[in-house]
Design a protein around this motif. Structure first.
Motif, PDB file in Angstrom:
ATOM      1  N   ALA A  17       0.829  -1.202   0.000  1.00  0.00           N
ATOM      2  CA  ALA A  17       0.000   0.000   0.000  1.00  0.00           C
ATOM      3  C   ALA A  17       0.869   1.261   0.000  1.00  0.00           C
ATOM      4  CB  ALA A  17      -0.938  -0.007   1.207  1.00  0.00           C
ATOM      5  N   ARG A  18       1.915   1.270   0.811  1.00  0.00           N
ATOM      6  CA  ARG A  18       2.835   2.418   0.835  1.00  0.00           C
ATOM      7  C   ARG A  18       3.460   2.640  -0.539  1.00  0.00           C
ATOM      8  NH1 ARG A  18       5.250   4.407   6.109  1.00  0.00           N
ATOM      9  NH2 ARG A  18       6.712   5.400   4.701  1.00  0.00           N
ATOM     10  N   SER A  19       3.888   1.576  -1.168  1.00  0.00           N
ATOM     11  CA  SER A  19       4.500   1.683  -2.496  1.00  0.00           C
ATOM     12  C   SER A  19       3.524   2.268  -3.510  1.00  0.00           C
ATOM     13  CB  SER A  19       4.982   0.316  -2.980  1.00  0.00           C
ATOM     14  OG  SER A  19       6.029  -0.151  -2.178  1.00  0.00           O
ATOM     15  N   TYR A  21       0.817   4.268  -2.960  1.00  0.00           N
ATOM     16  CA  TYR A  21       0.541   5.685  -2.712  1.00  0.00           C
ATOM     17  C   TYR A  21       1.776   6.553  -2.959  1.00  0.00           C
ATOM     18  CZ  TYR A  21      -4.164   4.571  -1.331  1.00  0.00           C
ATOM     19  OH  TYR A  21      -5.469   4.147  -1.371  1.00  0.00           O
ATOM     20  N   ALA A  22       2.958   6.021  -2.722  1.00  0.00           N
ATOM     21  CA  ALA A  22       4.191   6.749  -3.046  1.00  0.00           C
ATOM     22  C   ALA A  22       4.306   6.925  -4.559  1.00  0.00           C
ATOM     23  CB  ALA A  22       5.410   6.014  -2.488  1.00  0.00           C
ATOM     24  N   ALA A  23       3.926   5.898  -5.324  1.00  0.00           N
ATOM     25  CA  ALA A  23       3.981   5.979  -6.783  1.00  0.00           C
ATOM     26  C   ALA A  23       3.026   7.033  -7.326  1.00  0.00           C
ATOM     27  CB  ALA A  23       3.672   4.617  -7.397  1.00  0.00           C
ATOM     28  N   LEU A  24       1.979   7.339  -6.568  1.00  0.00           N
ATOM     29  CA  LEU A  24       1.043   8.395  -6.970  1.00  0.00           C
ATOM     30  C   LEU A  24       1.579   9.787  -6.643  1.00  0.00           C
ATOM     31  CD1 LEU A  24      -2.342   6.794  -5.875  1.00  0.00           C
ATOM     32  CD2 LEU A  24      -1.425   7.001  -8.199  1.00  0.00           C
ATOM     33  N   GLY A  25       2.729   9.838  -5.992  1.00  0.00           N
ATOM     34  CA  GLY A  25       3.359  11.124  -5.689  1.00  0.00           C
ATOM     35  C   GLY A  25       3.104  11.647  -4.292  1.00  0.00           C
ATOM     36  N   PHE A  26       2.452  10.850  -3.458  1.00  0.00           N
ATOM     37  CA  PHE A  26       2.174  11.289  -2.093  1.00  0.00           C
ATOM     38  C   PHE A  26       3.383  11.034  -1.190  1.00  0.00           C
ATOM     39  CE2 PHE A  26      -2.191  10.255  -3.602  1.00  0.00           C
ATOM     40  CZ  PHE A  26      -2.710  11.541  -3.520  1.00  0.00           C
ATOM     41  N   SER A  27       3.501  11.865  -0.155  1.00  0.00           N
ATOM     42  CA  SER A  27       4.530  11.644   0.855  1.00  0.00           C
ATOM     43  C   SER A  27       3.855  11.051   2.095  1.00  0.00           C
ATOM     44  CB  SER A  27       5.239  12.961   1.198  1.00  0.00           C
ATOM     45  OG  SER A  27       4.320  13.889   1.745  1.00  0.00           O
ATOM     46  N   PHE A  28       4.667  10.745   3.097  1.00  0.00           N
ATOM     47  CA  PHE A  28       4.157  10.121   4.316  1.00  0.00           C
ATOM     48  C   PHE A  28       4.599  10.930   5.526  1.00  0.00           C
ATOM     49  CE2 PHE A  28       4.302   6.919   1.109  1.00  0.00           C
ATOM     50  CZ  PHE A  28       3.162   6.182   1.319  1.00  0.00           C
ATOM     51  N   ASP A  29       3.736  11.002   6.523  1.00  0.00           N
ATOM     52  CA  ASP A  29       4.086  11.628   7.797  1.00  0.00           C
ATOM     53  C   ASP A  29       4.476  10.480   8.724  1.00  0.00           C
ATOM     54  OD1 ASP A  29       4.248  12.846  10.291  1.00  0.00           O
ATOM     55  OD2 ASP A  29       2.610  14.249   9.844  1.00  0.00           O
ATOM     56  N   GLU A  30       5.763  10.301   8.902  1.00  0.00           N
ATOM     57  CA  GLU A  30       6.262   9.170   9.683  1.00  0.00           C
ATOM     58  C   GLU A  30       5.915   9.271  11.167  1.00  0.00           C
ATOM     59  OE1 GLU A  30       7.117   6.542   8.228  1.00  0.00           O
ATOM     60  OE2 GLU A  30       7.409   7.381   6.221  1.00  0.00           O
ATOM     61  N   ARG A  31       5.543  10.455  11.624  1.00  0.00           N
ATOM     62  CA  ARG A  31       5.118  10.586  13.028  1.00  0.00           C
ATOM     63  C   ARG A  31       3.889   9.748  13.309  1.00  0.00           C
ATOM     64  NH1 ARG A  31       3.886  16.686  13.681  1.00  0.00           N
ATOM     65  NH2 ARG A  31       2.853  16.120  11.734  1.00  0.00           N
ATOM     66  N   GLY A  92      -0.865   5.102 -11.037  1.00  0.00           N
ATOM     67  CA  GLY A  92      -1.569   4.121 -10.218  1.00  0.00           C
ATOM     68  C   GLY A  92      -1.639   2.752 -10.871  1.00  0.00           C
ATOM     69  N   LEU A  93      -1.892   2.714 -12.174  1.00  0.00           N
ATOM     70  CA  LEU A  93      -1.950   1.441 -12.890  1.00  0.00           C
ATOM     71  C   LEU A  93      -0.583   0.768 -12.894  1.00  0.00           C
ATOM     72  CD1 LEU A  93      -4.230   2.488 -15.866  1.00  0.00           C
ATOM     73  CD2 LEU A  93      -4.862   1.046 -13.912  1.00  0.00           C
ATOM     74  N   LYS A  94       0.455   1.556 -13.115  1.00  0.00           N
ATOM     75  CA  LYS A  94       1.816   1.020 -13.122  1.00  0.00           C
ATOM     76  C   LYS A  94       2.201   0.461 -11.748  1.00  0.00           C
ATOM     77  CE  LYS A  94       6.485   2.306 -14.482  1.00  0.00           C
ATOM     78  NZ  LYS A  94       7.352   3.379 -14.969  1.00  0.00           N
ATOM     79  N   ALA A  95       1.623   1.031 -10.681  1.00  0.00           N
ATOM     80  CA  ALA A  95       1.941   0.613  -9.313  1.00  0.00           C
ATOM     81  C   ALA A  95       1.018  -0.492  -8.795  1.00  0.00           C
ATOM     82  CB  ALA A  95       1.884   1.821  -8.378  1.00  0.00           C
ATOM     83  N   GLY A  96       0.176  -1.058  -9.661  1.00  0.00           N
ATOM     84  CA  GLY A  96      -0.653  -2.191  -9.246  1.00  0.00           C
ATOM     85  C   GLY A  96      -2.115  -1.872  -9.026  1.00  0.00           C
ATOM     86  N   GLY A  97      -2.543  -0.656  -9.368  1.00  0.00           N
ATOM     87  CA  GLY A  97      -3.950  -0.305  -9.238  1.00  0.00           C
ATOM     88  C   GLY A  97      -4.778  -0.907 -10.365  1.00  0.00           C
ATOM     89  N   THR A  98      -6.100  -0.817 -10.230  1.00  0.00           N
ATOM     90  CA  THR A  98      -7.031  -1.345 -11.224  1.00  0.00           C
ATOM     91  C   THR A  98      -7.920  -0.227 -11.744  1.00  0.00           C
ATOM     92  OG1 THR A  98      -7.088  -3.459 -10.057  1.00  0.00           O
ATOM     93  CG2 THR A  98      -8.877  -3.034 -11.619  1.00  0.00           C
ATOM     94  N   ILE A 114      -9.963   4.634 -10.036  1.00  0.00           N
ATOM     95  CA  ILE A 114      -8.961   3.579  -9.902  1.00  0.00           C
ATOM     96  C   ILE A 114      -9.060   2.984  -8.499  1.00  0.00           C
ATOM     97  CG2 ILE A 114      -7.155   5.220  -9.197  1.00  0.00           C
ATOM     98  CD1 ILE A 114      -5.135   3.421 -10.725  1.00  0.00           C
ATOM     99  N   SER A 115      -8.866   1.680  -8.423  1.00  0.00           N
ATOM    100  CA  SER A 115      -8.819   1.020  -7.114  1.00  0.00           C
ATOM    101  C   SER A 115      -7.371   0.750  -6.758  1.00  0.00           C
ATOM    102  CB  SER A 115      -9.585  -0.309  -7.146  1.00  0.00           C
ATOM    103  OG  SER A 115     -10.963  -0.077  -7.304  1.00  0.00           O
ATOM    104  N   ASP A 116      -7.031   0.967  -5.486  1.00  0.00           N
ATOM    105  CA  ASP A 116      -5.688   0.623  -5.020  1.00  0.00           C
ATOM    106  C   ASP A 116      -5.601  -0.903  -4.944  1.00  0.00           C
ATOM    107  OD1 ASP A 116      -6.737  -0.240  -2.540  1.00  0.00           O
ATOM    108  OD2 ASP A 116      -5.993   1.474  -1.436  1.00  0.00           O
ATOM    109  N   PRO A 117      -4.438  -1.466  -4.659  1.00  0.00           N
ATOM    110  CA  PRO A 117      -4.317  -2.931  -4.638  1.00  0.00           C
ATOM    111  C   PRO A 117      -5.258  -3.645  -3.657  1.00  0.00           C
ATOM    112  CG  PRO A 117      -2.153  -1.956  -4.810  1.00  0.00           C
ATOM    113  CD  PRO A 117      -3.122  -0.822  -4.546  1.00  0.00           C
TER     114      PRO A 117
END
Length: 146
Positions: A17-19, A21-31, A92-98, A114-117
């Motif tokens: 899931a992280r991979s 959403y990262a492929a869509l250009g989003f960042s993560f708040d590690e806190r 999203g499609l390249k990263a495994g979305g539908t 698009i649906s995530d994995p």
């Protein structure tokens, strides 16, 4: 007081899931991320919490749905242009979305689906608000004149 929105989504594989959403250009708040969750930063006020299914279940007294089979929420995400909608879809499609095969194409709005994995539905969309207001105004005036 600043308001924030946290959309919680169940996921089976947090790394996958992280991979995605990262492929869509989003960042993560590690806190707000750890072994059972990851906090996707959509904007300064909007976040998507990716929660392992077992962890997600601790937040609700109701049975958890299966996103790959049942739709409970559609997350519309505005983009800056039609081209940005298409770029989002391709990433999203390249990263495994539908691709859900849903296209909304109007003069004032363009959207895809698009649906995530895990099956959670994202709807990237672009809207020309001025054209939308003009179209809506024309429809209202036509209804009043009828």
């Amino acid at each position: 007081m600043s308001q924030h929105i946290f959309v919680n989504l169940p996921v089976a594989d947090l790394s996958r899931a992280r991979s995605f959403y990262a492929a869509l250009g989003f960042s993560f708040d590690e806190r707000f991320s750890g072994e059972t969750s990851a906090c996707v930063v959509v904007s300064e006020q909007i976040h998507i919490m990716l929660l392992l299914r077992e962890y997600f279940a601790t937040f609700t007294p109701r049975p958890m749905g299966e996103p790959a089979r049942d739709t409970s929420v559609l997350i519309a995400l505005s983009r800056d242009s039609r081209e940005a909608v298409e770029a989002f879809m391709q990433a999203g499609l390249k990263a495994g979305g539908t691709d859900n095969g849903k296209v909304q194409d109007f003069d004032f709005m363009y959207g895809r689906s698009i649906s995530d994995p895990d099956g959670n539905v994202l709807e990237p969309m672009w809207m020309d608000v001025t054209a939308f207001e003009r179209t809506l105004g024309d429809e209202i005036n036509s209804a009043v004149d009828a």
